[in-house]
Every structure is written in structure tokens, then in C-alpha cells.
Enzyme design. Structure first.
Site, PDB file in Angstrom:
ATOM      1  N   HIS A 110     -10.744  34.958  68.393  1.00 15.77           N
ATOM      2  CA  HIS A 110     -11.484  35.929  69.196  1.00 15.77           C
ATOM      3  C   HIS A 110     -10.511  36.815  69.974  1.00 15.77           C
ATOM      4  O   HIS A 110      -9.344  36.477  70.139  1.00 15.77           O
ATOM      5  CB  HIS A 110     -12.434  35.206  70.159  1.00 15.77           C
ATOM      6  CG  HIS A 110     -11.725  34.269  71.078  1.00 15.77           C
ATOM      7  ND1 HIS A 110     -10.990  34.702  72.160  1.00 15.77           N
ATOM      8  CD2 HIS A 110     -11.595  32.921  71.056  1.00 15.77           C
ATOM      9  CE1 HIS A 110     -10.458  33.666  72.769  1.00 15.77           C
ATOM     10  NE2 HIS A 110     -10.796  32.565  72.122  1.00 15.77           N
ATOM     11  N   LYS A 164       0.574  24.046  72.356  1.00 15.05           N
ATOM     12  CA  LYS A 164      -0.004  24.122  71.003  1.00 15.05           C
ATOM     13  C   LYS A 164       0.654  23.092  70.085  1.00 15.05           C
ATOM     14  O   LYS A 164      -0.021  22.407  69.318  1.00 15.05           O
ATOM     15  CB  LYS A 164       0.172  25.529  70.414  1.00 15.05           C
ATOM     16  CG  LYS A 164      -0.504  26.630  71.216  1.00 15.05           C
ATOM     17  CD  LYS A 164      -1.988  26.359  71.444  1.00 15.05           C
ATOM     18  CE  LYS A 164      -2.532  27.161  72.602  1.00 15.05           C
ATOM     19  NZ  LYS A 164      -3.674  26.535  73.261  1.00 15.05           N
ATOM     20  N   ASP A 215      -7.861  29.532  69.214  1.00 16.60           N
ATOM     21  CA  ASP A 215      -6.418  29.286  69.075  1.00 16.60           C
ATOM     22  C   ASP A 215      -6.087  27.839  68.691  1.00 16.60           C
ATOM     23  O   ASP A 215      -5.281  27.590  67.794  1.00 16.60           O
ATOM     24  CB  ASP A 215      -5.659  29.700  70.341  1.00 16.60           C
ATOM     25  CG  ASP A 215      -6.188  29.069  71.616  1.00 16.60           C
ATOM     26  OD1 ASP A 215      -7.298  28.474  71.597  1.00 16.60           O
ATOM     27  OD2 ASP A 215      -5.518  29.183  72.657  1.00 16.60           O
ATOM     28  N   ARG A 256      -9.984  37.554  76.458  1.00 19.97           N
ATOM     29  CA  ARG A 256     -11.130  37.105  77.236  1.00 19.97           C
ATOM     30  C   ARG A 256     -10.731  36.926  78.696  1.00 19.97           C
ATOM     31  O   ARG A 256      -9.566  36.955  79.045  1.00 19.97           O
ATOM     32  CB  ARG A 256     -11.634  35.764  76.688  1.00 19.97           C
ATOM     33  CG  ARG A 256     -10.574  34.667  76.652  1.00 19.97           C
ATOM     34  CD  ARG A 256     -11.180  33.278  76.576  1.00 19.97           C
ATOM     35  NE  ARG A 256     -10.224  32.232  76.303  1.00 19.97           N
ATOM     36  CZ  ARG A 256      -9.375  31.683  77.175  1.00 19.97           C
ATOM     37  NH1 ARG A 256      -9.315  32.144  78.421  1.00 19.97           N
ATOM     38  NH2 ARG A 256      -8.560  30.715  76.815  1.00 19.97           N
TER      39      ARG A 256
END
Ligand SMILES: *[C@@H]1O[C@H](CO)[C@@H](O)[C@H](O)[C@H]1NC(C)=O
Ligand SMILES: *[C@@H]1O[C@H](CO)[C@@H](O)[C@H](O)[C@H]1NC(C)=O
Ligand SMILES: *[C@@H]1O[C@H](CO)[C@@H](O)[C@H](O)[C@H]1NC(C)=O
Ligand SMILES: *[C@@H]1O[C@H](CO)[C@@H](O)[C@H](O)[C@H]1NC(C)=O
Ligand SMILES: *[C@@H]1O[C@H](CO)[C@@H](O)[C@H](O)[C@H]1NC(C)=O
Ligand SMILES: *[C@@H]1O[C@H](CO)[C@@H](O)[C@H](O)[C@H]1NC(C)=O
Ligand SMILES: *[C@@H]1O[C@H](CO)[C@@H](O)[C@H](O)[C@H]1NC(C)=O
Ligand SMILES: *[C@@H]1O[C@H](CO)[C@@H](O)[C@H](O)[C@H]1NC(C)=O
Ligand SMILES: *[C@@H]1O[C@H](CO)[C@@H](O)[C@H](O)[C@H]1NC(C)=O
Length: 463
Positions: A79, A298, A359, A82
Site C-alpha cells: 500500500h 524486517k 511490508d 499512510r
């Protein structure tokens, strides 16, 4: 090629000067269809997963090789930009309030804080983020125009609002580019987008939730431990500098991270992506450390640094195999057999697919696909190698509006080759005898995906 972090930043800065000339396409001043976000690249390309999408330098020419014809594309997109998540927005608001309440004076460059009002929302796409996805649809159309004129991708979106809206904005950009290219409007707009719920109990290959030992196990601890060590190395001088300039505020290490977060979030809250004043409180080196901090999150949360991370991307990878080979899905992890067993909700044999996700899920999917598998594990106490030799960082892999393209192509014979690009950078395929352009034959690539084909470590999810 081995650039240092700094020479790489200089390279990007040089490109930035060129990219900031007025662009002829619908774009904000800092962002463009072709190259993504290019203002202050020496810092904005080091904001981890909060970097706005930018085109990543590719060691291998990323254009479609001459003499080759693309026959299939699977896109997977994050996306757009944000607002902070609901819990983070509370933390940021109270951090700002605490500084304003207790600081006795503001050092040079810090004066703006006195008048700063916290106005960020929570969780939703920003106007800038909507434009990122619109631009992504335009860019995709032009790269794959040959197909895209006559056929629509099959669309799926994971169910959270910002993901579904991102998919919608992407289709708006794609559609407009299509009309602008003189295509007759043969496909009714809006296009269909299959939305897959993120609610508990749903099998969703674009949103992890089913693997109990991953969701409830020691995974958060693994990533927090790695990040904690890096924080103890990287943050103290930055926190000390903030405290020197904001006497009385008694800023903690965690608050320093929040204050750094205010830079990307205020930047993408501006419709033009104008760089926020918060960014100027920090140096390039500070941002390199920040990018590394987010990369650790991550890597140790969803990639090879986490025993069950890549397994969360197995369901999606098995769907990819099905689409690449025009055969039904064989998976025993997070796929929904009802959806994937129906030609309405999992059509096979199409040339274009477009999926929208998050993500963390994309990080797990890249890992289940074996991407970046050749890079050395990320050290928890030093940025020991450059982004190039690692080939891996959060800002290069999963920035806002990140996109992976999995391409099949033929080049003069019937044999199909597969190639993968992440944010316009060719990621050479591993373990399948990739050629100089990073490609493997379809058969060799599929044969290399044994991790996904054997369901990863899914059996360890429930023991
Ligand atoms: C920030 O916190 C204050 C005090 O709790 C509250 O009144 C305000 O609405 C909050 N602002 C935002 C944008 O969340
Ligand atoms: C994105 O989509 C929303 C709602 O569908 C729409 O209001 C907005 O104008 C769109 N933005 C762009 C840039 O297409
Ligand atoms: C699978 O998809 C079907 C069709 O959308 C839905 O009714 C069902 O609840 C889903 N099941 C799971 C476990 O996700
Ligand atoms: C940090 O890395 C070192 C060296 O790889 C390792 O021995 C140690 O367990 C790691 N610590 C944490 C908390 O992850
Ligand atoms: C700063 O915070 C620390 C820990 O939160 C506390 O121990 C210390 O007393 C505080 N110092 C001042 C000057 O308020
Ligand atoms: C962004 O900055 C430019 C140049 O300073 C200014 O003209 C423009 O109004 C700003 N845009 C927004 C949305 O703040
Ligand atoms: C959903 O996933 C679980 C766990 O792998 C599996 O047992 C179940 O059969 C799946 N449900 C559907 C409808 O595919
Ligand atoms: C995919 O397989 C189906 C049936 O197995 C076949 O009819 C179709 O032509 C195939 N499509 C492609 C693009 O190979
Ligand atoms: C990554 O590489 C290692 C060593 O070559 C291999 O054992 C592992 O299966 C690979 N992982 C994936 C997900 O491809």
C-alpha cells in the site's frame, strides 16, 4: 560493484538534481511516475519501510531485454504512504506533548517544535500515498503496454482499508494511462478487485495470522533483541544531541526513534511530499543507522533472520508457482482452497496479475521465494557491509508503494525465462543457474522453489 554507503548517497544525490526538473506527468513535486520519490535522496532513501517508493539502482539493466517478449507478469505491491499506526500515533503525540511541556529552551534549528501541532491521523493512506499508487498504475501500464492495452490484470487485495484503497488508486492510474494511450474503454471501470479478509480465522496469503508459533512464539523477542543491541550502539550520541538542544526534556532512546519517525510521517502527510522540518534535526549518518534499525526489524521479524519468517510467505509463493505454470495450487499452509480452487477467484492462464499487501508479508514472501538469500546475515551491532553487498535493506525492499514484478519472457525460442524485479532493481535468482541478466528458465526456477513446495517449516507452527 562495491559502493560505500556514502558514495551511493552521492550517486543518488546526483540523480536527484536531474530528477527534480519539472515532470510532464501527474505528479507531486518530489514524486514522479518513473523514479518515485527524489527529494533529499541522501536521507529520504534511508527511512526504512517509511521511505516513499523510489526506483532502486539496478546492477543489471532492468529494461525488458531486446529481442525478448514478456509473456506474463505478476505484480505484488505494498500500500501507499499512510499515517502512523494507531498505537504509534498516540506515542508520537505524547512525545511531542512531553517535549513541549518540559523543555526549557530550544536549540538552534529546534525552534519550530514550539509551534508544531501534532495532527497526524492513524492507519489510513495519505493523499500523497494515494498518488503513489496512482503513479504505480501508470508506470505498470507503460512498462507492459503491449498486454495492458488489451487485457486487465486479475486483482486481489488484502482486506485492510489502506490496502484495498491502494488497489483502487492503482487501477485509477492504470485506467487513465490506458485511456490516454488511445485505448477504447472496453472494460467497465471500476475494475473488480477480490478482497481477502484479514480477520481472524481467514486464510490469506497476503496477511499472516495462522501460524501459532510465529504469532505467539519468541519471534518478537528475536527481532527486538537484535534491534536493542543496535540501538545501544547507534542511538546514544543522537539522544545526547537531542537532550543538549532540548534541555529539560529528558528524552529517552525510544523517544529518539519516535522523533526520527516524525520526519517520514510528516513528510508523507504533506500532499506534495515536502520534506518535514523534523528531518533536519538528523544527519545522513543518523539516517543510515535508522534504515539499518528498520532493516533489522524486517530481517529478524519476517526474513531469514527469523526461524519461521520465510514460512509465512510460502502460501503466496505456491500461488505464484500455480500462476507461472498454469496449474492448480498445491499448498498446505495459508492458502484458502475454496478461493484457490475456483476459476472465479483464482483464474489461471492469464498474462497479468496484480496483488496488494503489506511490508511484513512481502518480506516473508520475498524470503520464501529465495530472494536475497545469498546475502550475509545482518549483524546486530554494526553496519558491516554496504547496502549493495547486502543487497538488502527495508527501504530497498518494502518502502511505501513498493512493488515486485515477476516476469516471464521468451527470447527467440519457446523457452520461457523468469526474472524478478523489486522496485525496478533486478534481483538475480538463486539456485537455478541464473544468466547474466538474472534470469532462470521457468523449469529451473520452479525446481529451485523447494522451500515453498515442501510447505517451508509450516509443521513447526503448531508443535
Ligand atoms: C494529541 O493528544 C491530545 C491530548 O491527549 C489530544 O487532545 C489530541 O486530540 C491528540 N491529537 C491527535 C492528532 O491525536
Ligand atoms: C484514490 O482513491 C480515493 C477513493 O477511491 C479517491 O477519493 C482519490 O481521489 C484517489 N486518488 C487518486 C490520486 O487517484
Ligand atoms: C475461504 O474463502 C471462502 C470464500 O470466500 C470463505 O467463505 C471462507 O470463509 C474462507 N475460509 C477461510 C478459512 O479463510
Ligand atoms: C547478536 O549477534 C551475535 C553475533 O552474531 C550473536 O552471538 C548474539 O546472540 C546476537 N544477540 C542477539 C540478542 O540477537
Ligand atoms: C530523566 O529520566 C530518567 C528515566 O526516565 C530519570 O531517572 C531521571 O531522573 C530523569 N531526569 C530528569 C532530570 O528529569
Ligand atoms: C511544498 O513546497 C513548495 C515549495 O516550498 C510550496 O510551494 C508548496 O506549497 C508546498 N506544498 C504543500 C502541499 O505544502
Ligand atoms: C486454512 O488453513 C488451514 C491451515 O493450513 C488449513 O487447515 C485449512 O484447511 C485451510 N482452509 C481452507 C478453506 O483452505
Ligand atoms: C492453461 O491451461 C488450460 C487448461 O489446462 C489451457 O486451456 C490454457 O490454454 C492454458 N493457458 C495458457 C496460457 O497456457
Ligand atoms: C536459502 O539458501 C539456503 C542455502 O543455499 C537453502 O538451504 C535454503 O533452502 C534457501 N531458502 C530459500 C527460502 O530458498
Amino acid at each position: 560493484m562495491a559502493y560505500s554507503w556514502r558514495s551511493f548517497a552521492v550517486l543518488l544525490f546526483t540523480l536527484h538534481v536531474e530528477a527534480c526538473r519539472p515532470a510532464p506527468q501527474p505528479s507531486t513535486s518530489c514524486d514522479s511516475v518513473d523514479r518515485g520519490y527524489q527529494c533529499r535522496p541522501e536521507i529520504s532513501h534511508f527511512w526504512g519501510q517509511y521511505s516513499p517508493y523510489f526506483t532502486v539502482q539496478s546492477e543489471i539493466d532492468a529494461s525488458i531485454p531486446s529481442g525478448c517478449e514478456v509473456t506474463f507478469v505478476q505484480m505484488l505491491s505494498r500500500h501507499g504512504a499512510r499515517d502512523p499506526t494507531a498505537s504509534k500515533t498516540k506515542t508520537y503525540n505524547s512525545t511531542v506533548a512531553a517535549i513541549k511541556k518540559s523543555t526549557t529552551s530550544y536549540g538552534p534549528g529546534y525552534e519550530f517544535i514550539k509551534d508544531y501541532e501534532y495532527t497526524l491521523g492513524a492507519d489510513q493512506l495519505t493523499t500523497f500515498g494515494q498518488q503513489e499508487l496512482f503513479n504505480a498504475g501508470v508506470k505498470f501500464f507503460h512498462r507492459y503496454e503491449k498486454f495492458a492495452r488489451s487485457t486487465l490484470p486479475y486483482f486481489r487485495a488484502s482486506g485492510e482499508d489502506r490496502v484495498v484503497e491502494s488497489a483502487q488508486n492503482w487501477t485509477q492510474g492504470f485506467h487513465q494511462a490506458r485511456l490516454a494511450a488511445g485505448n477504447s474503454d472496453q472494460d467497465p471501470f471500476p475494475y473488480n478487485i477480490l478482497t481477502i479478509s484479514e480477520d481472524e480465522g481467514f486464510n490469506n496469503t497476503m496477511s499472516h495470522s495462522l501460524c501459532t508459533n510465529f504469532e505467539e512464539g519468541p519471534n518478537d523477542e528475536i527481532k527486538h533483541n537484535a534491534q536493542a543491541i543496535w540501538k545501544s550502539v547507534w542511538l546514544p550520541p543522537i539522544t545526547a544531541r537531542l537532550n543538549k538542544n532540548l534541555p529539560g526534556a529528558n528524552i529517552t532512546a525510544d523517544q529518539t526513534v519516535s522523533i526520527m519517525d516524525l520526519c517520514p510521517f510528516n513528510t508523507v502527510a504533506n500532499a506534495a511530499g515536502n520534506i518535514s522540518e523534523w528531518c533536519s534535526l538528523f544527519t545522513e549518518d543518523d539516517w543510515h543507522g535508522y534504515d539499518y534499525y528498520e532493516s533489522l526489524d524486517k530481517y529478524y521479524g519476517y526474513s531469514y533472520g527469523n526461524p519461521l519468517g520465510p514460512t509465512q510467505g510460502v502460501g503466496y509463493t505456491n500461488e505464484l508457482i500455480a500462476r507461472l505454470t498454469n496449474s492448480s495450487v498445491d499448498d498446505h499452509t495459508s492458502t484458502n482452497s475454496t478461493l484457490d480452487g475456483s476459476a472465479d477467484t483464482f483464474p489461471l492462464g492469464l498474462p497479468l496479475y496484480a496483488d496488494f499487501s503489506h511490508d511484513n508479508d512481502m518480506t516473508a514472501i520475498f524470503s520464501a521465494m529465495g530472494l536475497y538469500n545469498a546475502t550475509a546475515p545482518l549483524s546486530n551491532d554494526t553496519i558491516e557491509t554496504t547496502a549493495e553487498t547486502h543487497g538488502y535493506s527495508a527501504s530497498w525492499t518494502v518502502p511505501f508503494a513498493a512493488r515486485m514484478y515477476v516476469e516471464k519472457m521468451t527470447c527467440g525460442s519457446d523457452e520461457e525465462l523468469v526474472r524478478v524485479l523489486v522496485n525496478d532493481r533486478v534481483i538475480p535468482l538463486q539456485n537455478c543457474g541464473a544468466d547474466a541478466l538474472g534470469r532462470c528458465t521457468l523449469d529451473a526456477y520452479i525446481s529451485s522453489l523447494t522451500f515453498a513446495q515442501s510447505d517451508g517449516f509450516w509443521d513447526q507452527c503448531f508443535t
